[in-house]
Design a protein around this motif. Structure first.
Motif, short mmCIF file in Angstrom:
data_model
loop_
_atom_site.label_atom_id
_atom_site.label_comp_id
_atom_site.label_asym_id
_atom_site.label_seq_id
_atom_site.Cartn_x
_atom_site.Cartn_y
_atom_site.Cartn_z
N LEU A 137 0.82 -1.21 0.00
CA LEU A 137 0.00 0.00 0.00
C LEU A 137 0.85 1.26 0.00
N THR A 138 1.99 1.23 0.68
CA THR A 138 2.91 2.38 0.67
C THR A 138 3.42 2.63 -0.75
N THR A 139 3.83 1.55 -1.41
CA THR A 139 4.32 1.67 -2.79
C THR A 139 3.23 2.17 -3.71
N CYS A 140 2.02 1.63 -3.55
CA CYS A 140 0.89 2.06 -4.38
C CYS A 140 0.58 3.54 -4.17
N GLY A 141 0.61 3.99 -2.92
CA GLY A 141 0.34 5.40 -2.62
C GLY A 141 1.35 6.32 -3.28
N LEU A 142 2.62 5.96 -3.19
CA LEU A 142 3.67 6.77 -3.80
C LEU A 142 3.53 6.81 -5.33
N ILE A 143 3.21 5.65 -5.91
CA ILE A 143 3.05 5.58 -7.37
C ILE A 143 1.87 6.42 -7.83
N ILE A 144 0.74 6.29 -7.14
CA ILE A 144 -0.48 7.01 -7.54
C ILE A 144 -0.27 8.52 -7.48
N PHE A 145 0.25 9.01 -6.36
CA PHE A 145 0.45 10.46 -6.23
C PHE A 145 1.54 10.96 -7.17
N GLY A 146 2.59 10.15 -7.37
CA GLY A 146 3.63 10.54 -8.31
C GLY A 146 3.10 10.60 -9.74
N GLY A 147 2.11 9.74 -10.05
CA GLY A 147 1.54 9.69 -11.38
C GLY A 147 0.42 10.67 -11.63
N LEU A 148 -0.14 11.26 -10.57
CA LEU A 148 -1.22 12.24 -10.75
C LEU A 148 -0.71 13.53 -11.39
N GLY A 149 0.52 13.89 -11.07
CA GLY A 149 1.06 15.15 -11.57
C GLY A 149 1.11 16.19 -10.47
N PHE A 150 2.16 16.99 -10.47
CA PHE A 150 2.35 17.97 -9.40
C PHE A 150 1.25 19.03 -9.39
N LEU A 151 0.76 19.42 -10.56
CA LEU A 151 -0.28 20.44 -10.61
C LEU A 151 -1.57 19.94 -9.96
N VAL A 152 -1.88 18.66 -10.17
CA VAL A 152 -3.09 18.07 -9.57
C VAL A 152 -2.94 17.97 -8.06
N ILE A 153 -1.77 17.56 -7.60
CA ILE A 153 -1.52 17.46 -6.15
C ILE A 153 -1.68 18.83 -5.49
N LEU A 154 -1.10 19.85 -6.10
CA LEU A 154 -1.19 21.21 -5.55
C LEU A 154 -2.62 21.73 -5.61
N ASP A 155 -3.35 21.35 -6.66
CA ASP A 155 -4.76 21.76 -6.78
C ASP A 155 -5.59 21.11 -5.69
N ILE A 156 -5.34 19.83 -5.41
CA ILE A 156 -6.05 19.13 -4.33
C ILE A 156 -5.76 19.77 -2.98
N LYS A 157 -4.49 20.11 -2.76
CA LYS A 157 -4.09 20.75 -1.51
C LYS A 157 -4.78 22.11 -1.34
N LYS A 158 -4.95 22.82 -2.45
CA LYS A 158 -5.54 24.16 -2.40
C LYS A 158 -7.05 24.12 -2.22
N CYS A 159 -7.74 23.24 -2.97
CA CYS A 159 -9.21 23.25 -2.98
C CYS A 159 -9.84 22.34 -1.92
N ARG A 160 -9.24 21.16 -1.73
CA ARG A 160 -9.75 20.18 -0.75
C ARG A 160 -11.20 19.77 -1.00
N CYS A 161 -11.69 19.97 -2.21
CA CYS A 161 -13.06 19.61 -2.56
C CYS A 161 -13.10 19.32 -4.06
N PHE A 162 -13.68 18.18 -4.45
CA PHE A 162 -13.67 17.77 -5.85
C PHE A 162 -14.37 18.79 -6.74
N LYS A 163 -15.47 19.35 -6.28
CA LYS A 163 -16.24 20.30 -7.09
C LYS A 163 -15.45 21.56 -7.43
N LYS A 164 -14.52 21.94 -6.56
CA LYS A 164 -13.76 23.17 -6.76
C LYS A 164 -12.50 22.97 -7.60
N LEU A 165 -12.18 21.72 -7.90
CA LEU A 165 -10.96 21.44 -8.67
C LEU A 165 -11.08 21.95 -10.10
N THR A 166 -9.96 22.13 -10.75
CA THR A 166 -9.95 22.54 -12.16
C THR A 166 -10.44 21.38 -13.02
#
Length: 434
Positions: free
Chosen positions: A197-226
Motif C-alpha cells: 500500500l505504501t508503494t501504491c500510494g507513492l506511485i499514484i500520487f507521483g503519477g497524478l502530476g504535481f499540478l493536480v496534487i497542488l490543486d487538491i491541496k488548495k481546494c480540498r473539494c472535488f467540485k472546486k478542482l480545475t
C-alpha cells in the motif's frame, strides 16, 4: 566553449529539455562505468551501463543487469540520483539548485520550467518549482519511514535505511528499480500489506502530476478542482478499478496483488508476481494500462490519462451528437486534435519498435516483445524476463524507445522538425471514412 554556449542559447526550450535528458543519460552511463561504481568481480558492459542510465533517467525500471548485484552503494546512489533527476525533470532540478545557491532564475529558465511541467501560464514559475520540490520531499520522506518499518525486519539498520530511501525515490518517481538483488523485484513482499500500500500510494500520487496534487491541496473539494484535475482523477480511478477487476478475473492473484499491478502498470514497473507466469489476457491488460500511462506534469510516461480522457470524450460525442467535454466544460478542437496525434504517433513508435524486435529476437513470443516495447515506451519497467537476454541492437532499440517515451513522441517531433510556413489554401473536399 563560447560557441557551444551560444548554440544552446539559440535553441528552443523544448530542444534544450531533449538535449538535457540526453546529456544526463550519457553522464550517468559514464559514472556507472567507474571502478568505484562496480562491485568487485562483477562485469558491466557499456551497453548495460547505458541501458541502466537511460532506464533510470527515463524513470522506466527495465534492467539488463541487476542493480544490487552489479553496483556498489556509490553506483546505486548514482542510479537513485538519475531517477530523481529524471522524475522531477532536468529543468526543475536545475532551477532548484539555482534557488538553493541564492541566485535569480533567468527568463530562459522560467520558460524551460513552463515547457517541462507542461503548464499554460508563465506566472509563478519559481513558486511552482519550490512547491514541486517540497511535495517531492514530503512524499518521499513519508515513503522512507513506512518502507523502513518493513525492511528493518529483514536487513541490518544501514541496509534497511538505504533500501527504504532508494525504494521511496523509485516508487514516487514511478520507476520500478529495486536493490533487493537476484532480479526479484518485490516478489518476496507479495503479501506484505504495508509495503504494497505504501508503494501504491507513492506511485499514484507521483503519477497524478504535481499540478493536480497542488490543486487538491488548495481546494480540498472535488467540485472546486480545475477541469484538468477532475479529468485526471476520474480517469485514474476508473483505470485502477477496471485494471484490478480484469487482473483478478484473468490471473491467480489476490485482490491486493491485482490492485498493486493495476497501479504499477501505470508507469511504475514494480511487481510482486513474475510477469513471465501471467496469461496472455493478463499481459494484454497490463499492456493497455502501460500504454495509457500516468498524467501530464507527473513523473510517469505513456500517452497520459488526459489524452485517453479526450479520446473517450470524442467517441462519446459521436454517439450523443454533443461537443466533447465533461463536468459542464467543453474541450477545444485543438485539444482533441493534439490527443489524436499523440495517440497515433505513440502507436507508430510501439509498432516500429515491436517490428524491429520481432526481426532481432525471433525466439521470443509476440506478446513478450509487444509487452517489452510498450513497457519501455510507457516508461514502466515491467518485463516478462527477456530484457537481460536481448542482443545489443535490441537493447539500443529499447533505449531509444525509453527516451522517446520520456520526452514524448509529439514533443520530440515538434521541436526537431521545422514547421513549414502556411502556403496557399486549397478547396476542401471530403473523403469516405470507415
Amino acid at each position: 566553449m563560447a560557441h557551444f554556449i551560444s548554440f544552446l542559447k539559440r535553441q528552443s526550450p523544448g530542444r534544450l529539455i531533449c538535449l538535457g535528458f540526453a546529456a544526463v543519460i550519457l553522464i550517468g552511463s559514464g559514472l556507472l562505468m567507474l571502478p568505484i561504481a562496480i562491485k568487485p568481480g562483477a562485469e558491466v558492459a557499456y551497453i548495460d551501463a547505458l541501458f541502466t542510465s537511460t532506464s533510470a533517467v527515463c524513470v522506466t525500471g527495465l534492467i539488463a543487469i541487476d542493480v544490487y548485484d552489479h553496483f556498489t552503494v556509490f553506483g546505486q546512489a548514482v542510479v537513485a540520483a538519475l531517477i530523481q533527476v529524471g522524475g522531477l525533470g532536468v529543468t526543475s532540478v536545475g532551477v532548484g539548485l539555482i534557488l538553493a545557491a541564492g541566485k535569480r532564475v533567468s527568463i530562459k529558465g522560467r520558460l524551460l520550467v513552463k515547457e517541462a511541467l507542461n503548464v499554460d501560464s508563465f506566472k509563478g514559475m519559481v513558486r511552482l518549482v519550490k512547491a514541486v520540490l517540497l511535495v517531492t520531499l514530503c512524499f518521499e520522506g513519508t515513503g522512507v519511514v513506512l518502507s523502513f518499518l518493513v525492511f528493518i525486519q529483514d536487513y541490518p539498520f544501514g541496509r534497511a535505511l538505504w533500501t527504504s530511501v532508494f525504494h521511496s525515490i523509485a516508487a514516487f518517481n514511478n520507476s520500478g528499480f529495486d536493490i533487493l538483488g537476484g532480479l526479484r523485484n518485490l516478489i518476496p513482499y507479495q503479501s506484505d500489506v504495508l509495503l504494497n500500500l505504501t508503494t501504491c500510494g507513492l506511485i499514484i500520487f507521483g503519477g497524478l502530476g504535481f499540478l493536480v496534487i497542488l490543486d487538491i491541496k488548495k481546494c480540498r473539494c472535488f467540485k472546486k478542482l480545475t477541469f484538468h484535475s477532475k479529468a485526471v482523477i476520474t480517469t485514474t480511478a476508473a483505470l485502477l478499478l477496471i485494471g484490478t477487476v480484469l487482473l483478478k478475473a484473468t490471473e491467480d492473484m489476490s485482490w491486493l496483488g491485482a490492485f498493486f499491478h493495476s497501479v504499477s502498470a501505470r508507469t511504475a514497473g514494480f511487481s510482486t508476481y513474475a510477469m513471465g507466469d501471467l496469461t496472455n489476457a493478463g499481459l494484454f491488460t497490463l499492456t493497455v494500462l502501460m500504454f495509457i500511462g500516468a498524467s501530464p506534469g507527473s513523473t510517469g510516461g505513456g500517452i497520459k490519462t488526459t489524452t485517453f480522457f479526450a479520446l473517450m470524450q470524442e467517441v462519446r460525442s459521436v454517439f450523443t451528437k454533443r461537443r466533447p467535454g465533461a463536468f459542464r466544460r467543453s474541450l477545444p478542437a485543438e485539444t482533441m486534435s493534439k490527443a489524436s496525434v499523440i495517440a497515433l504517433l505513440s502507436l507508430l513508435v510501439v509498432c516500429c519498435g515491436t517490428f524491429l524486435l520481432c526481426i532481432l529476437e525471433p525466439e521470443c513470443t509476440f506478446i513478450q516483445l509487444v509487452f517489452e516495447v510498450v513497457s519501455a515506451f510507457g516508461t514502466v519497467g515491467l518485463s516478462t524476463g527477456i530484457t537481460p537476454g536481448l542482443c545489443v541492437a535490441s537493447k539500443l532499440i529499447i533505449i531509444l524507445t525509453m527516451y522517446i517515451g520520456r520526452v514524448g513522441a509529439f514533443t520530440l517531433l515538434s521541436v526537431w522538425i521545422d514547421r513549414p510556413e502556411a502556403g496557399s489554401r486549397y478547396t476542401e473536399e471530403s473523403i469516405t471514412i470507415g
